[in-house]
Scaffold this motif. Structure first.
Motif, PDB file in Angstrom:
ATOM      1  N   LEU A  40      48.525  30.462  33.787  1.00  0.00           N
ATOM      2  CA  LEU A  40      49.100  30.790  32.654  1.00  0.00           C
ATOM      3  C   LEU A  40      48.221  31.475  31.780  1.00  0.00           C
ATOM      4  O   LEU A  40      48.536  32.107  30.796  1.00  0.00           O
ATOM      5  N   GLN A  41      46.724  31.325  32.123  1.00  0.00           N
ATOM      6  CA  GLN A  41      45.865  31.734  31.095  1.00  0.00           C
ATOM      7  C   GLN A  41      46.039  33.164  30.878  1.00  0.00           C
ATOM      8  O   GLN A  41      45.756  33.415  29.492  1.00  0.00           O
ATOM      9  N   PRO A  42      46.242  34.441  31.817  1.00  0.00           N
ATOM     10  CA  PRO A  42      46.285  35.553  31.292  1.00  0.00           C
ATOM     11  C   PRO A  42      47.491  35.821  30.031  1.00  0.00           C
ATOM     12  O   PRO A  42      47.273  36.711  29.224  1.00  0.00           O
ATOM     13  N   VAL A  43      48.513  34.945  29.871  1.00  0.00           N
ATOM     14  CA  VAL A  43      49.400  35.187  28.891  1.00  0.00           C
ATOM     15  C   VAL A  43      48.668  34.940  27.477  1.00  0.00           C
ATOM     16  O   VAL A  43      49.046  35.842  26.665  1.00  0.00           O
ATOM     17  N   ILE A  44      47.829  34.045  27.364  1.00  0.00           N
ATOM     18  CA  ILE A  44      47.186  33.785  26.203  1.00  0.00           C
ATOM     19  C   ILE A  44      46.168  34.844  25.719  1.00  0.00           C
ATOM     20  O   ILE A  44      45.762  34.916  24.628  1.00  0.00           O
ATOM     21  N   ASN A  45      45.540  35.535  26.849  1.00  0.00           N
ATOM     22  CA  ASN A  45      44.882  36.442  26.590  1.00  0.00           C
ATOM     23  C   ASN A  45      45.608  37.910  26.267  1.00  0.00           C
ATOM     24  O   ASN A  45      44.910  39.025  26.147  1.00  0.00           O
ATOM     25  N   GLY A  46      46.958  37.735  26.198  1.00  0.00           N
ATOM     26  CA  GLY A  46      47.747  39.071  25.798  1.00  0.00           C
ATOM     27  C   GLY A  46      47.540  39.766  27.034  1.00  0.00           C
ATOM     28  O   GLY A  46      48.076  40.983  26.896  1.00  0.00           O
ATOM     29  N   ASP A  47      47.408  39.483  28.355  1.00  0.00           N
ATOM     30  CA  ASP A  47      47.233  40.335  29.273  1.00  0.00           C
ATOM     31  C   ASP A  47      48.733  40.090  30.247  1.00  0.00           C
ATOM     32  O   ASP A  47      49.529  39.300  29.663  1.00  0.00           O
ATOM     33  N   GLN A  48      48.830  41.108  31.251  1.00  0.00           N
ATOM     34  CA  GLN A  48      50.204  41.137  31.966  1.00  0.00           C
ATOM     35  C   GLN A  48      50.239  39.646  32.594  1.00  0.00           C
ATOM     36  O   GLN A  48      49.249  39.146  33.198  1.00  0.00           O
ATOM     37  N   PRO A  49      51.397  38.861  32.509  1.00  0.00           N
ATOM     38  CA  PRO A  49      51.358  37.317  33.103  1.00  0.00           C
ATOM     39  C   PRO A  49      51.339  37.423  34.368  1.00  0.00           C
ATOM     40  O   PRO A  49      51.818  38.360  35.140  1.00  0.00           O
TER      41      PRO A  49
END
Length: 404
Positions: A40-49
């Motif tokens: 789920l990490q990409p989500v918090i980076n604001g990237d495409q999940p």
DNA sequence: AATCCACAGGAAAGTATGGACA
DNA sequence: TGTCCATACTTTCCTGTGGATT
């Protein structure tokens, strides 16, 4: 003494044992949680999940972990100014992509502006893209029990919506949850690679993990001293027996508690667990039977008759004439053998009947032998409780009684 | 090794039913 | 109302299958 008196107080909070209860802490899933968090990490980076695919048998914590992590994710995301919208849907009653799309649209729309079937597939997808675009930012769609969807379409469309120019603002990620690992193989390879970017496997719970879970819940659900270690162990053993299933164990624990309340005792006894088991078995059968189609119930009744006559296990070929006879009595057109076999197969799927494969080679070929896997008394009762066949079953039953 | 039984179960097409829309 | 779009359940037709038999 009056007619009414308060229940014995054994429950502090009964809801804690319910399936939809979200525990504050997840027990026994540490490695899975770690993998899940990194997926789920990409989500918090604001990237495409990433799209995530979870699989594992029923009651091994897939839904619980998802609920837990997503609520954590949402609150953490606020700190970093990431805007997340969560949509959670259970696909249990949705057999096509079309229905799923409608469900998703309705989740996003106000209750006053819901859609129903009747639109073309194209229109429905168009509405879905519009709704998703208007929400914008990061959207995570959880599809619980995805394996109930019979076609790939939506599982292909959503991950490719950006590439196909249907979405530009919204960043959509899918979390698919399935009990059935074979489902993954049944997907076309292009869907497989997009939907299963990140895969997490949830193994069955071990008996000691189940005990920990039950203890955690029981501590909150019951008052102190109400529940003994032996009762917990017994419920845990029930869930561990064949599937490592926490839900089964929790259901059993709750049923046990309810029985203790009914009996106005102040603590749970092991005998209550046995009773609870019977009671759960009964409702499983009743629900299974009620969920059958009219024809399915007739097939079951035919099998039930054969069982009572001691003619089981039996093969589809030998069920057919009996089935046709019951249809005759009930003034229903009998189905063709191919279809009757499907119904028998369904009974086996539901665990009402049992089937074993036989193969006698050149002198007999390959076939299944069916027998009942449930108490006949319970089945008859369940069939009679089901309104639409009751009349027919009654007359057949009378006829049947006369025959023997 | 080849044959063959007798059903399993996939695929396609048909029937009945119901909502949206013009 | 008739047309279009969908679903659930069914029939028809067919190929696939595993092991006893030859």
């Amino acid at each position: 003494m009056g007619l009414f008196e308060p229940d014995t107080e054994i429950y502090r909070d009964r809801d804690v044992l319910r399936e939809d209860y979200q525990p504050e802490k997840i027990v026994g899933r540490d490695t899975e949680l770690r993998q899940y968090i990194s997926a789920l990490q990409p989500v918090i980076n604001g990237d495409q999940p990433s799209n995530i695919f979870l699989y594992g048998k029923a009651g091994v914590g897939k839904t619980a972990c998802t609920g837990y992590l997503l609520s954590e994710l949402q609150s953490d995301a606020e700190q970093y100014n990431v805007n997340i919208t969560l949509i959670r849907t259970n696909c249990e009653d949705l057999s096509t992509s079309y229905q799923v799309a409608i469900q998703l649209i309705n989740e996003l729309r106000l209750p006053s502006n819901q859609v129903t079937t009747g639109y073309s597939k194209r229109q429905v997808y168009k509405m879905l893209w519009e709704e998703l675009e208007s929400v914008g930012d990061t959207i995570i769609i959880v599809l619980d029990e995805v394996d109930h969807i019979d076609d790939d379409s939506i599982l292909y469309q959503i991950p490719h919506a950006r590439a196909n120019g249907n979405l530009s603002e919204a960043k959509v990620g899918i979390i698919g949850i399935s009990n059935d690992f074979k489902f993954r193989e049944s997907l076309s390879s292009k869907v497989q690679s997009s939907l299963c970017e990140k895969e997490l496997q949830f193994p069955a719970y071990e008996a000691d993990e189940l005990r920990d879970i039950l203890r955690q819940r029981a501590d909150v659900a019951f008052y102190d001293g109400v529940i003994s270690e032996a009762v917990i162990a017994k419920c845990a053993a029930y869930g561990a027996k064949d599937a490592g299933d926490a839900r089964q164990s929790l259901d059993l624990l709750m049923e046990t508690g309810d029985i203790a309340v009914e009996k106005r005792t102040s603590e749970l006894a092991e005998s209550h667990v046995d009773e609870a088991r019977e009671s759960l078995e009964k409702s499983r059968v009743v629900e299974g039977v009620a969920g059958l189609t009219h024809q399915g119930q007739i097939v079951l009744y035919a099998l039930l008759m054969l069982n009572e006559e001691g003619k089981t296990p039996t093969r589809a070929r030998d069920v057919q004439p009996r089935y046709e006879m019951v249809c005759n009595r009930a003034a229903v057109d009998p189905l063709v053998p191919r279809r009757m076999r499907d119904h028998l197969g369904e009974l086996a799927m539901l665990g009402i009947a049992n089937r074993i494969e036989r193969n006698k080679g050149e002198s007999g070929g390959r076939y299944y032998e069916y027998s009942l896997d449930t108490s006949p008394k319970l089945l008859l009762q369940a069939l009679q409780e089901t309104v639409d066949v009751v009349g027919e079953i009654e007359t057949t039953a009378q006829w049947f009684d006369g025959q023997t």
